[in-house]
Each structure stands twice: as C-alpha cells, then as structure tokens.
Design a protein around this motif. Sequence first.
Motif, PDB file in Angstrom:
ATOM      1  N   SER A  32       0.827  -1.212   0.000  1.00 20.42           N
ATOM      2  CA  SER A  32       0.000   0.000   0.000  1.00 20.42           C
ATOM      3  C   SER A  32       0.859   1.259   0.000  1.00 20.42           C
ATOM      4  O   SER A  32       0.597   2.202  -0.756  1.00 20.42           O
ATOM      5  CB  SER A  32      -0.922   0.008   1.220  1.00 20.42           C
ATOM      6  N   LEU A  33       1.881   1.285   0.831  1.00 16.07           N
ATOM      7  CA  LEU A  33       2.763   2.451   0.913  1.00 16.07           C
ATOM      8  C   LEU A  33       3.493   2.680  -0.410  1.00 16.07           C
ATOM      9  O   LEU A  33       3.554   3.805  -0.907  1.00 16.07           O
ATOM     10  CB  LEU A  33       3.760   2.300   2.056  1.00 16.07           C
ATOM     11  N   GLU A  34       4.039   1.624  -0.982  1.00 15.35           N
ATOM     12  CA  GLU A  34       4.769   1.775  -2.239  1.00 15.35           C
ATOM     13  C   GLU A  34       3.853   2.230  -3.366  1.00 15.35           C
ATOM     14  O   GLU A  34       4.243   3.053  -4.201  1.00 15.35           O
ATOM     15  CB  GLU A  34       5.469   0.456  -2.600  1.00 15.35           C
ATOM     16  N   THR A  35       2.633   1.720  -3.379  1.00 16.13           N
ATOM     17  CA  THR A  35       1.669   2.154  -4.399  1.00 16.13           C
ATOM     18  C   THR A  35       1.331   3.628  -4.202  1.00 16.13           C
ATOM     19  O   THR A  35       1.288   4.402  -5.167  1.00 16.13           O
ATOM     20  CB  THR A  35       0.400   1.292  -4.337  1.00 16.13           C
TER      21      THR A  35
ATOM     22  N   LYS B 167       1.967   9.384  -5.676  1.00 17.43           N
ATOM     23  CA  LYS B 167       2.379  10.712  -5.225  1.00 17.43           C
ATOM     24  C   LYS B 167       3.502  11.287  -6.086  1.00 17.43           C
ATOM     25  O   LYS B 167       3.563  12.487  -6.331  1.00 17.43           O
ATOM     26  CB  LYS B 167       2.830  10.630  -3.763  1.00 17.43           C
ATOM     27  N   SER B 168       4.373  10.404  -6.583  1.00 19.69           N
ATOM     28  CA  SER B 168       5.492  10.866  -7.406  1.00 19.69           C
ATOM     29  C   SER B 168       5.133  10.967  -8.889  1.00 19.69           C
ATOM     30  O   SER B 168       6.000  11.213  -9.726  1.00 19.69           O
ATOM     31  CB  SER B 168       6.701   9.950  -7.212  1.00 19.69           C
ATOM     32  N   GLY B 169       3.853  10.763  -9.209  1.00 22.22           N
ATOM     33  CA  GLY B 169       3.410  10.917 -10.590  1.00 22.22           C
ATOM     34  C   GLY B 169       3.551   9.671 -11.442  1.00 22.22           C
ATOM     35  O   GLY B 169       3.331   9.720 -12.651  1.00 22.22           O
ATOM     36  N   GLU B 170       3.903   8.563 -10.853  1.00 18.95           N
ATOM     37  CA  GLU B 170       4.075   7.296 -11.583  1.00 18.95           C
ATOM     38  C   GLU B 170       2.765   6.514 -11.561  1.00 18.95           C
ATOM     39  O   GLU B 170       2.691   5.395 -11.046  1.00 18.95           O
ATOM     40  CB  GLU B 170       5.207   6.483 -10.945  1.00 18.95           C
ATOM     41  N   GLN B 171       1.717   7.103 -12.130  1.00 12.47           N
ATOM     42  CA  GLN B 171       0.391   6.497 -12.106  1.00 12.47           C
ATOM     43  C   GLN B 171       0.358   5.123 -12.775  1.00 12.47           C
ATOM     44  O   GLN B 171      -0.267   4.195 -12.260  1.00 12.47           O
ATOM     45  CB  GLN B 171      -0.629   7.425 -12.782  1.00 12.47           C
ATOM     46  N   LEU B 172       1.030   5.001 -13.896  1.00 10.39           N
ATOM     47  CA  LEU B 172       1.045   3.728 -14.612  1.00 10.39           C
ATOM     48  C   LEU B 172       1.664   2.633 -13.751  1.00 10.39           C
ATOM     49  O   LEU B 172       1.119   1.536 -13.624  1.00 10.39           O
ATOM     50  CB  LEU B 172       1.804   3.855 -15.936  1.00 10.39           C
ATOM     51  N   TYR B 173       2.804   2.916 -13.137  1.00 10.85           N
ATOM     52  CA  TYR B 173       3.453   1.933 -12.264  1.00 10.85           C
ATOM     53  C   TYR B 173       2.584   1.613 -11.048  1.00 10.85           C
ATOM     54  O   TYR B 173       2.536   0.466 -10.591  1.00 10.85           O
ATOM     55  CB  TYR B 173       4.826   2.418 -11.803  1.00 10.85           C
ATOM     56  N   ALA B 174       1.906   2.599 -10.515  1.00 12.38           N
ATOM     57  CA  ALA B 174       1.038   2.370  -9.355  1.00 12.38           C
ATOM     58  C   ALA B 174      -0.082   1.391  -9.707  1.00 12.38           C
ATOM     59  O   ALA B 174      -0.325   0.413  -8.981  1.00 12.38           O
ATOM     60  CB  ALA B 174       0.458   3.691  -8.859  1.00 12.38           C
ATOM     61  N   TRP B 175      -0.762   1.644 -10.807  1.00 14.17           N
ATOM     62  CA  TRP B 175      -1.858   0.757 -11.214  1.00 14.17           C
ATOM     63  C   TRP B 175      -1.346  -0.611 -11.658  1.00 14.17           C
ATOM     64  O   TRP B 175      -2.001  -1.632 -11.423  1.00 14.17           O
ATOM     65  CB  TRP B 175      -2.710   1.417 -12.293  1.00 14.17           C
TER      66      TRP B 175
END
Length: 124
Positions: A80-83, A88-96
């Motif tokens: 959860s924290l890493e996502t 937060k850092s703008g890496e939406q693609l990596y988050a999803w």
Amino acid sequence: MNYLLVFIGGGIGSVLRYIISLWWAKSNVVFPFGTLVANSFAAIVLAFLYFSAIEANHSSLWFLLAIGFCGGLSTFSTFSLETFQLMKSGEQLYAWLNILLSVALSLLMLYVISKFFFNGNQIA
C-alpha cells in the motif's frame, strides 16, 4: 506453543522479505519488484500448505509456515505504501500496474498450484 511457532516463522519470513527487498533495491528500478516477489512467493507457499490440507489439521506446520512465515514474508502495508508513493510521485502507470500485478499474480499462484499440483479438485 502455537504463539512461538508463529513468532519464529514470522521472524524468518520478515528477514527473507528484507533480503528480497534489498536485492531488488540495488537495481534502481522505480517499480517495487521486491514486494511483488515477496508477496507472490508467500502466495505460492500458502497455496501449497492450504491445498495440502495442512490448514484443516491446524498442525504446527500451519502455524509456523502459513501464519508465521507467510505472514512475515507478505506485506499488504508495504504494498500500500509503495503504491501510494508511486502515485504521489506521478508514476500512475506503475502504481496501477503494481495493484494489478500484485492481485493477479497472487490469485494466479493459487490457481496454478491447485490445478497442476492438486488436480484442480479444490477450485470449482
């Protein structure tokens, strides 16, 4: 006695998770592969234990490995924290991608182990 087994298994799983995270951190990749690998491996171990009917017997092995080791190795809070940090850092693609891969791989591990190691008898 079960508390001690959970404690020992949890300690071993947590140390292994830390080692996996350190190994992946050296690669300087943005994606949190360490947590993904740890969670997927925990799903594999848990699937083998579950489909081996160890859970049904509530044996010492279940407390040591399933509750302790897998509980220490896998980590929803770190996931959860890493996502959140990726978002937060703008890496939406990596988050999803992290969300999708984490859930899909864990479920896939359960299916594959059931199907190929236990003849699929446990999954409808």
